[in-house]
Enzyme design. Structure first.
Site, short mmCIF file in Angstrom:
data_model
loop_
_atom_site.label_atom_id
_atom_site.label_comp_id
_atom_site.label_asym_id
_atom_site.label_seq_id
_atom_site.Cartn_x
_atom_site.Cartn_y
_atom_site.Cartn_z
N GLY A 72 -10.61 -3.65 3.23
CA GLY A 72 -9.15 -3.50 3.10
C GLY A 72 -8.47 -4.84 3.18
O GLY A 72 -9.10 -5.88 3.04
N ASN A 73 -7.16 -4.83 3.37
CA ASN A 73 -6.42 -6.09 3.56
C ASN A 73 -5.26 -5.85 4.50
O ASN A 73 -5.02 -4.73 4.95
CB ASN A 73 -5.98 -6.66 2.21
CG ASN A 73 -5.08 -5.69 1.46
OD1 ASN A 73 -4.00 -5.36 1.91
ND2 ASN A 73 -5.57 -5.20 0.32
N HIS A 74 -4.52 -6.93 4.80
CA HIS A 74 -3.50 -6.86 5.85
C HIS A 74 -2.13 -6.35 5.37
O HIS A 74 -1.17 -6.41 6.12
CB HIS A 74 -3.29 -8.24 6.47
CG HIS A 74 -4.48 -8.70 7.26
ND1 HIS A 74 -4.92 -8.02 8.36
CD2 HIS A 74 -5.31 -9.75 7.09
CE1 HIS A 74 -5.98 -8.65 8.85
NE2 HIS A 74 -6.24 -9.69 8.09
#
Ligand code: CTP
Length: 401
Positions: free
Chosen positions: A209-211
């Site tokens: 995923g990412n932030h």
């Protein structure tokens, strides 16, 4: 009159006309607006906070600290509002507003507000005609505020002349017309907005995923909806919630799911904005069971996800298509390339190098690049950035149709 979703902040100062605000609050609430009231210390002598909080269904504030020690943030309240009304506005409060004095919560909130401000003055006729009052009203108009002039009639002193606060119906109509005229900008326009990250499953418990928090996409959805658009917000995993009569939220997890949902709505959309931080790659296989840590090195084979925005560009009929670019080097050049390669009308460039901009932050610093121009904006809150982006889209819609 429907004011659903509208947030009206009323500052009441200490004049006899304050009692008329009760019926104004009732009318705003009946029209489905949210109303927050702040009293100046002297207004508390003219009206009952209990009556006003019962009518507005919210606590009424007058002090920086409530009795339970809670700090009433004038900044939060001010930024919450879509419109601020000072009514009745006494000569004293008027003079303080002009000069930036803030010795009470109401004035500190006024100074912190960025929304349109309406002022309904109320005072005796000679005070109203005094050159300093006239000059103060004039100055507030120059600040961009709207004056709802006092009316002619019998005054509390028994004298007859101009100085009575405008009737609550007049104030109600003025503000309602203003809010509704702002509303029609995107009336009947269908917006499709992607937001948040995507999660690409590795096994039943892990993902790539990412932030991204989704804040930018949610702010865009809210602002477009407030301007009358019907918004479909397709969001990856985000903790943000939004409830608005004009917004349908569709939650997805992976890029593939987002892709599928987007193309259920894309053909009907007038405007599509891709603000999601879509994962570019996903594991080729999703392990059926949790992967055990048996080996020293674990290799994951990743395959490219569909580029949702590029596909939207390829299938474009009449939509205005807006993308985002997050770059760490050769920012403008790379964004220009994406604008052309993805067949966009506009691209919003944010650089991770800018302090205060990017994932998880409440602020953003953007450039909006279109085929004809590049506009550079200063660091702003994400809701203000949403306003800038939607202003550009509105201009584009006006030029094209
Ligand atoms: N985007 C998309 N689908 C993807 C990847 C990106 O719809 N699979 C959209 C994003 O929502 C954004 C734009 O494409 O509006 C640009 O995203 P960005 O990550 O900056 O660029 P990429 O196209 O992924 O290229 P690169 O990562 O190589 O810079």
């Amino acid at each position: 009159m429907n004011l659903t979703g509208k947030k009206i902040l009323i500052l009441i100062s200490g004049g006899i006309a304050a009692y008329k605000i009760n019926s104004l609050v009732r009318d705003f609430v009946k029209a489905n607006a949210e109303v927050q009231i702040i009293l100046t210390p002297s207004a508390e002598r003219f009206v009952s906070p209990l009556t006003l909080s019962t009518l507005s269904k919210k606590p009424v504030y007058s002090q920086f600290f409530s009795d339970n020690g809670q700090w009433n943030s004038h900044v939060d309240i001010a930024l919450w509002a879509d419109v601020l009304l000072v009514a009745p506005c006494t000569a004293n409060t008027l003079a303080k507003m002009v000069n930036g004095l803030c010795d009470n919560l109401a004035l500190a909130t006024y100074l912190s507000a960025k929304c349109p401000v309406f002022i309904a003055p109320a005072m005796d006729l000679d005070m109203y005609q005094h050159p300093s009052t006239l000059q103060n009203l004039n100055k507030l108009e120059k600040y961009g505020h709207f004056i709802i002039p006092a009316e002619h009639g019998e005054l509390a002193s028994g004298l007859i002349g101009q100085g009575r606060m405008a009737e609550p119906e007049t104030i109600f109509k003025t503000i309602t017309c203003f809010l509704n005229s702002k509303n029609i900008e995107f009336d009947n326009k269908k917006f499709l907005i992607t937001a948040g990250p995507t999660y690409e499953a590795i096994d039943p418990v892990r993902f790539i995923g990412n932030h991204s928090s989704g804040k930018m996409g949610f702010a865009l959805a809210e602002e477009a909806a407030n301007r009358g658009a019907k918004v479909t917000l397709i969001s990856g995993p985000s903790s943000l919630q939004i409830e608005h009569p004009n917004i349908e939220v569709i939650r997805v997890t992976s890029a593939k799911e987002m892709y599928e949902k987007v193309f259920c709505y894309y053909d009907q959309a007038d405007v599509a904005i891709a603000s999601a931080a879509v994962a570019d790659y996903a594991p080729k296989e999703i392990a059926k069971e949790k992967i055990k840590k048996n080996d020293e090195v674990l290799t994951l084979e990743l395959v490219k996800n569909p580029d949702i925005l590029k596909n939207m560009g390829q299938r474009k009929n009449n939509q205005i298509l807006v993308g985002f670019a997050l770059e760490t080097q050769n920012e403008e050049e790379n964004a220009q390339k994406k604008l052309v390669q993805k067949n966009l009308d506009m691209i919003v460039l944010n650089s991770l190098r800018e302090p205060g901009a990017g994932f998880q932050k409440d602020t953003n610093r953007i450039k909006i690049i279109s085929r004809t121009e590049t506009i550079d904006f200063p660091l702003k809150s994400k809701s203000e950035v949403a306003i800038d982006i939607l202003n550009c889209i509105a201009q584009h819609l006006n030029n094209n149709h």
